[in-house]
Design a protein around this motif. Structure first.
Motif, PDB file in Angstrom:
ATOM      1  N   UNK A  53      35.931  -8.084 -22.967  1.00  0.00           N
ATOM      2  CA  UNK A  53      36.546  -9.333 -22.542  1.00  0.00           C
ATOM      3  C   UNK A  53      36.809 -10.263 -23.708  1.00  0.00           C
ATOM      4  N   UNK A  54      35.892 -10.281 -24.675  1.00  0.00           N
ATOM      5  CA  UNK A  54      36.080 -11.130 -25.848  1.00  0.00           C
ATOM      6  C   UNK A  54      37.273 -10.712 -26.682  1.00  0.00           C
ATOM      7  N   UNK A 372      35.981 -17.508 -24.987  1.00  0.00           N
ATOM      8  CA  UNK A 372      34.730 -18.020 -24.419  1.00  0.00           C
ATOM      9  C   UNK A 372      34.591 -17.612 -22.959  1.00  0.00           C
ATOM     10  N   UNK A 373      35.679 -17.785 -22.189  1.00  0.00           N
ATOM     11  CA  UNK A 373      35.626 -17.397 -20.780  1.00  0.00           C
ATOM     12  C   UNK A 373      35.416 -15.892 -20.641  1.00  0.00           C
ATOM     13  N   UNK A 374      36.049 -15.115 -21.520  1.00  0.00           N
ATOM     14  CA  UNK A 374      35.829 -13.674 -21.497  1.00  0.00           C
ATOM     15  C   UNK A 374      34.369 -13.322 -21.722  1.00  0.00           C
ATOM     16  N   UNK A 377      32.367 -14.345 -18.689  1.00  0.00           N
ATOM     17  CA  UNK A 377      32.591 -13.375 -17.614  1.00  0.00           C
ATOM     18  C   UNK A 377      31.809 -12.086 -17.859  1.00  0.00           C
ATOM     19  N   UNK A 378      31.618 -11.725 -19.143  1.00  0.00           N
ATOM     20  CA  UNK A 378      30.865 -10.511 -19.471  1.00  0.00           C
ATOM     21  C   UNK A 378      29.381 -10.663 -19.172  1.00  0.00           C
ATOM     22  N   UNK A 379      28.850 -11.910 -19.307  1.00  0.00           N
ATOM     23  CA  UNK A 379      27.394 -12.091 -19.256  1.00  0.00           C
ATOM     24  C   UNK A 379      26.911 -13.023 -18.149  1.00  0.00           C
ATOM     25  N   UNK A 380      27.793 -13.877 -17.627  1.00  0.00           N
ATOM     26  CA  UNK A 380      27.344 -14.844 -16.621  1.00  0.00           C
ATOM     27  C   UNK A 380      28.245 -14.782 -15.393  1.00  0.00           C
ATOM     28  N   UNK A 382      31.177 -16.726 -12.496  1.00  0.00           N
ATOM     29  CA  UNK A 382      32.353 -17.579 -12.417  1.00  0.00           C
ATOM     30  C   UNK A 382      31.938 -19.048 -12.322  1.00  0.00           C
ATOM     31  N   UNK A 383      30.784 -19.311 -11.700  1.00  0.00           N
ATOM     32  CA  UNK A 383      30.305 -20.693 -11.589  1.00  0.00           C
ATOM     33  C   UNK A 383      30.134 -21.330 -12.962  1.00  0.00           C
ATOM     34  N   UNK A 384      29.622 -20.577 -13.932  1.00  0.00           N
ATOM     35  CA  UNK A 384      29.431 -21.108 -15.283  1.00  0.00           C
ATOM     36  C   UNK A 384      30.767 -21.456 -15.923  1.00  0.00           C
ATOM     37  N   UNK A 385      31.781 -20.651 -15.656  1.00  0.00           N
ATOM     38  CA  UNK A 385      33.124 -20.933 -16.173  1.00  0.00           C
ATOM     39  C   UNK A 385      33.627 -22.260 -15.629  1.00  0.00           C
TER      40      UNK A 385
END
Length: 412
Positions: A53-54, A372-374, A377-380, A382-385
């Motif tokens: 994703x990054x 950053x969003x990628x 999304x890889x580790x956390x 959608x709420x964190x986004x």
């Protein structure tokens, strides 16, 4: 800038005003179409090249770094040789680099071509906004800038339609060939554009004292008040771009995962989001012209901080469509307003430079939101986004309130 009376502002647009608005709108449409090509191709690119994703998010970020370089270079060129000539050069660089992705066989070449495309796109924005601000009365700039931005969303709708048809049948590479579509029209119209009286007058005054590159940048920081204004506006653009590019690059993938939709299904959802954006831009432009930037940005920044959570509450396809439209209305309704405000706050001789430097520094930094969003999304979750974006909109609101010139800027 042309100073028109209230009665004049009610009259029909002149031929050159129509050409200015149409050519700018077509240029923005091409740019947004390309951004959305990447959004709908991202899942296919990840699968084909087996990237994280990054790494995928970095494609958009590289584009924004190119925009920074192009913005600085073409901003200065536009202030020196004219908006119209510069405008034409940028569109060809951008379009041919976009089409070149058809032949990309590895991720490195995609990065290179996206960087070149960014150079053209970065130069285009500030020059186009400068043309609008110099050809329309100041109490029309908000609406005209929003109309140009809305036309960009038409390009996004076209991208969604093309993606739904092309990707399943011909593959993601072929989609980028359509980046050449508007070239003939744009080139024809821009050949018939004239420089504004404001620019020609400023050029004549500066004829014997051409601004050096250092002086052009220096005028953006000529005193403490102007320096703070430049930095604060740049921060606000960083937030705007973080939300725009971050959401637009990743929302299709988020929706596909959340509702198990295919490319065609997510395209329908994205079209509703784009319609929401367009309605938001119309509303924001009218509020900006009537009430001024302080109230316009204040209302939309608070609404943006709240609306991003809507995607978390949506549990059905219909709810997602509504949430997408609301998010688009609030968070991206402001997009056309930054160029309008920058054009009104800086003098004609550095108007193109100011727009391109402020907006493209914002793009270069804010564009990393895709990376950053990628990673999130890889580790956390959608709420964190969404929580991160919400906090950024609130910070932008606070910064906006602290800009002294916003209190004094009246467009009527």
């Amino acid at each position: 800038m042309q100073q028109l009376t209230h009665a004049d502002s009610k009259q029909k647009m002149s031929v050159n005003q129509k050409r200015t608005l149409l050519s700018t709108a077509l240029g923005f449409a091409l740019e947004n179409m390309d951004v959305m090509f990447l959004s709908f191709s991202l899942s296919s690119i990840i699968a084909e090249f087996h990237i994280s994703g990054g790494q995928a998010g970095l494609i958009s970020s590289v584009t924004n770094l190119g925009m920074l370089l192009g913005g600085v270079v073409f901003g200065i060129i536009g202030d020196r040789i004219g908006r119209v000539k510069t405008f034409t050069y940028t569109i060809f660089i951008f379009a041919f680099a976009t089409a070149g992705i058809c032949f990309a066989q590895d991720l490195t070449l995609i990065y290179i071509l996206r960087f070149i495309a960014g150079i053209g796109a970065g130069g285009e924005y500030g020059v186009g906004i400068a043309l609008i601000s110099e050809n329309f009365n100041k109490n029309q700039v908000g609406r005209m800038s929003s109309i140009a931005a809305i036309s960009g969303q038409i390009g996004s709708v076209l991208a969604a339609i093309l993606a739904a048809i092309i990707i399943p049948t011909l593959g993601w590479n072929v989609l980028f060939a359509f980046g050449l579509l508007p070239i003939v029209q744009v080139f024809f119209i821009r050949r018939h554009l004239k420089e504004s009286d404001a620019f020609l007058q400023s050029q004549q005054q500066q004829k014997n004292k051409k601004l050096s590159i250092a002086k052009s940048f220096g005028l953006l920081f000529k005193d403490m008040k102007t320096a703070y204004q430049t930095v604060a506006l740049t921060f606000m653009v960083i937030v705007q771009i973080s939300g725009y590019f971050g959401l637009m690059n990743w929302l299709p993938s988020i929706v596909q995962k959340q509702q198990q939709l295919n490319v065609s299904g997510s395209s329908v959802w994205m079209i509703s989001t784009i319609i929401g954006m367009s309605l938001g831009m119309v509303t924001f432009g009218s509020i900006l012209d009537k009430l001024g930037p302080r109230k316009a940005f204040g209302l939309f920044l608070i609404a943006s901080a709240l609306s991003v959570y809507g995607i978390l509450l949506a549990k059905s396809a219909l709810a997602l469509i509504i949430a997408g439209a609301v998010i688009g209305f609030c968070s991206n309704g402001m997009f056309g307003g930054y160029g309008a405000v920058i054009s009104l706050l800086y003098p004609t001789e550095i108007r193109s430079t100011a727009n391109n430097v402020i907006v493209n520094v914002g793009r270069a930094i804010g564009g990393f939101s895709s990376v950053v969003i990628g990673l999130i999304m890889d580790h956390y979750s959608v709420f964190m986004v969404m929580a991160s974006l919400s906090v950024m909109y609130l910070l932008s609101f606070i910064v906006m309130l602290s800009i002294p010139s916003f209190k004094k800027l009246h467009l009527n």
